[in-house]
Design a protein around this motif. Structure first.
Motif, mmCIF file in Angstrom:
data_model
loop_
_atom_site.group_PDB
_atom_site.id
_atom_site.type_symbol
_atom_site.label_atom_id
_atom_site.label_comp_id
_atom_site.label_asym_id
_atom_site.label_seq_id
_atom_site.Cartn_x
_atom_site.Cartn_y
_atom_site.Cartn_z
ATOM 1 N N ILE A 176 41.827 13.079 30.823
ATOM 2 C CA ILE A 176 42.830 12.660 29.856
ATOM 3 C C ILE A 176 42.279 11.664 28.829
ATOM 4 N N ASP A 177 41.391 10.777 29.247
ATOM 5 C CA ASP A 177 40.800 9.807 28.312
ATOM 6 C C ASP A 177 39.368 10.165 27.936
ATOM 7 N N TYR A 178 38.927 11.357 28.305
ATOM 8 C CA TYR A 178 37.528 11.749 28.091
ATOM 9 C C TYR A 178 37.270 11.997 26.606
ATOM 10 N N HIS A 179 36.230 11.355 26.067
ATOM 11 C CA HIS A 179 35.927 11.480 24.634
ATOM 12 C C HIS A 179 34.411 11.481 24.429
ATOM 13 N N PRO A 180 33.756 12.623 24.706
ATOM 14 C CA PRO A 180 32.314 12.724 24.448
ATOM 15 C C PRO A 180 32.038 12.904 22.963
ATOM 16 N N SER A 181 30.778 12.953 22.600
ATOM 17 C CA SER A 181 30.404 13.036 21.192
ATOM 18 C C SER A 181 30.883 14.326 20.540
ATOM 19 N N PHE A 182 30.980 15.423 21.319
ATOM 20 C CA PHE A 182 31.386 16.687 20.707
ATOM 21 C C PHE A 182 32.901 16.831 20.598
ATOM 22 N N GLY A 183 33.689 15.936 21.194
ATOM 23 C CA GLY A 183 35.140 16.021 21.138
ATOM 24 C C GLY A 183 35.697 15.279 19.936
ATOM 25 N N ALA A 184 36.708 15.851 19.291
ATOM 26 C CA ALA A 184 37.266 15.245 18.088
ATOM 27 C C ALA A 184 38.065 13.987 18.393
ATOM 28 N N MET A 185 38.536 13.854 19.640
ATOM 29 C CA MET A 185 39.418 12.758 20.035
ATOM 30 C C MET A 185 39.434 12.731 21.553
ATOM 31 N N PRO A 186 40.020 11.686 22.170
ATOM 32 C CA PRO A 186 40.221 11.759 23.618
ATOM 33 C C PRO A 186 40.998 13.029 23.964
ATOM 34 N N PHE A 187 40.639 13.674 25.076
ATOM 35 C CA PHE A 187 41.165 15.006 25.385
ATOM 36 C C PHE A 187 42.689 15.016 25.478
ATOM 37 N N GLY A 188 43.273 14.047 26.168
ATOM 38 C CA GLY A 188 44.724 13.888 26.152
ATOM 39 C C GLY A 188 45.491 14.718 27.159
ATOM 40 N N LYS A 189 44.853 15.660 27.844
ATOM 41 C CA LYS A 189 45.487 16.477 28.873
ATOM 42 C C LYS A 189 44.664 16.347 30.159
ATOM 43 N N VAL A 190 45.204 16.877 31.264
ATOM 44 C CA VAL A 190 44.492 16.758 32.534
ATOM 45 C C VAL A 190 43.828 18.059 32.950
ATOM 46 N N LEU A 191 43.966 19.102 32.129
ATOM 47 C CA LEU A 191 43.502 20.435 32.494
ATOM 48 C C LEU A 191 42.938 21.143 31.277
ATOM 49 N N CYS A 192 41.859 21.893 31.460
ATOM 50 C CA CYS A 192 41.361 22.785 30.416
ATOM 51 C C CYS A 192 41.901 24.184 30.680
ATOM 52 N N THR A 193 42.501 24.801 29.671
ATOM 53 C CA THR A 193 43.027 26.160 29.779
ATOM 54 C C THR A 193 42.446 26.982 28.630
ATOM 55 N N SER A 194 41.585 27.937 28.957
ATOM 56 C CA SER A 194 40.890 28.719 27.931
ATOM 57 C C SER A 194 41.319 30.178 28.064
ATOM 58 N N VAL A 195 41.938 30.729 27.006
ATOM 59 C CA VAL A 195 42.548 32.051 27.061
ATOM 60 C C VAL A 195 41.781 33.034 26.181
ATOM 61 N N ASN A 196 41.437 34.179 26.757
ATOM 62 C CA ASN A 196 40.841 35.316 26.057
ATOM 63 C C ASN A 196 39.520 34.948 25.372
ATOM 64 N N ASP A 197 39.506 34.777 24.043
ATOM 65 C CA ASP A 197 38.249 34.474 23.361
ATOM 66 C C ASP A 197 37.885 32.997 23.444
ATOM 67 N N ALA A 198 38.756 32.167 24.001
ATOM 68 C CA ALA A 198 38.380 30.786 24.332
ATOM 69 C C ALA A 198 37.695 30.806 25.694
ATOM 70 N N VAL A 199 36.632 30.018 25.842
ATOM 71 C CA VAL A 199 35.881 30.098 27.101
ATOM 72 C C VAL A 199 35.669 28.737 27.749
ATOM 73 N N LEU A 200 35.658 27.651 26.975
ATOM 74 C CA LEU A 200 35.416 26.317 27.524
ATOM 75 C C LEU A 200 36.301 25.294 26.830
ATOM 76 N N HIS A 201 36.669 24.245 27.574
ATOM 77 C CA HIS A 201 37.319 23.050 27.028
ATOM 78 C C HIS A 201 38.627 23.358 26.307
#
Length: 246
Positions: A46-71
């Motif tokens: 939820i507070d994770y903010h690495p260099s490649f992220g635009a902002m702190p993630f803000g959620k507790v789960l990654c959900t990647s659908v169809n052509d989405a594969v990560l994060h």
């Protein structure tokens, strides 16, 4: 780290069971959030903010659908029959972290999605089998990459597995492609997240407009699986195994 692994496995199992046509990605995130609160655990996202992220993630789960594969950043999208969704979850319990992911077909599965999921699970199993004391990181990477390539899919090394312990991402990196006998040696006590992922197309990726979700550049569908694995003198131990399944 076993309690963290058991909790993450429990959440992943509950999420996989909840996936179905009409279910919102935000509802899946809320389910994971509720389980965190009930367990007294802490989200690793939820507070994770690495260099490649635009902002702190803000959620507790990654959900990647169809052509989405990560994060995949959860949003108000309701799953449809024939979708393919990966759920990726990490949490801290009593100061220790575990991390796991699974890809689940929604409703009536597409045959090509089932092939990708089966391939990813075989690649994960091969990587786990190579995670023995005395081997090297390259042995895990080569085992994963060989399964993926032999099935006719491309390996993208932009993201991969990693060490895990007090925090979600620790050294060493565990790529999904490598040379046997190369890289840091695996010693008892090391814990790594082994995470094969790949796309049905050319393997090239792009960042979504939300600043987090990684999608295929050619709109092909993807797959992502992951387990947290401890290196021991008696062989690899899958800390996030679900119902005894590695």
């Amino acid at each position: 780290m076993r309690p963290a692994g058991r909790f993450v496995a429990e959440v992943i199992g509950a999420l996989a069971a909840a996936v179905g046509p009409g279910v919102s990605l935000l509802e899946l995130d809320a389910l994971a959030h509720r389980m965190i609160r009930e367990r007294g655990a802490t989200s690793s996202y939820i507070d994770y903010h690495p260099s490649f992220g635009a902002m702190p993630f803000g959620k507790v789960l990654c959900t990647s659908v169809n052509d989405a594969v990560l994060h995949g950043l959860p949003y108000d999208y309701r799953l449809r029959d024939g979708d393919n969704v990966s759920v990726d979850f990490a949490s801290e319990v009593d100061g220790w972290v575990a991390d796991s992911a699974v890809t689940v077909p929604v409703g009536t599965p597409r045959p090509d999605d089932l092939v990708m999921i089966e391939t990813a699970e075989r690649a994960l199993a091969a990587g786990i089998a190579a995670a023995t004391a005395g081997n090297r990181i390259g042995d895990i990477s080569a085992a994963i990459g060989s399964v993926i390539n032999d099935a006719g899919f491309a390996v993208n090394t932009s993201f991969g597995g990693h060490g895990v312990g007090r925090t979600m991402h620790e050294p060493p990196d565990v790529p999904n492609w490598g040379e046997p006998g190369k890289g840091p040696q695996l010693r008892p006590g090391l814990v790594v997240a082994i995470e094969p992922w790949f796309l049905a197309g050319n393997g090239q990726i792009r960042m979504d407009r939300d600043g987090w979700t990684i999608r295929s550049a050619d709109r092909s569908r993807g797959v992502h699986v992951e387990h947290t694995v401890a290196i021991t003198a008696d062989g690899p131990v899958v800390l996030t195994a679900r119902d005894g399944v590695s």
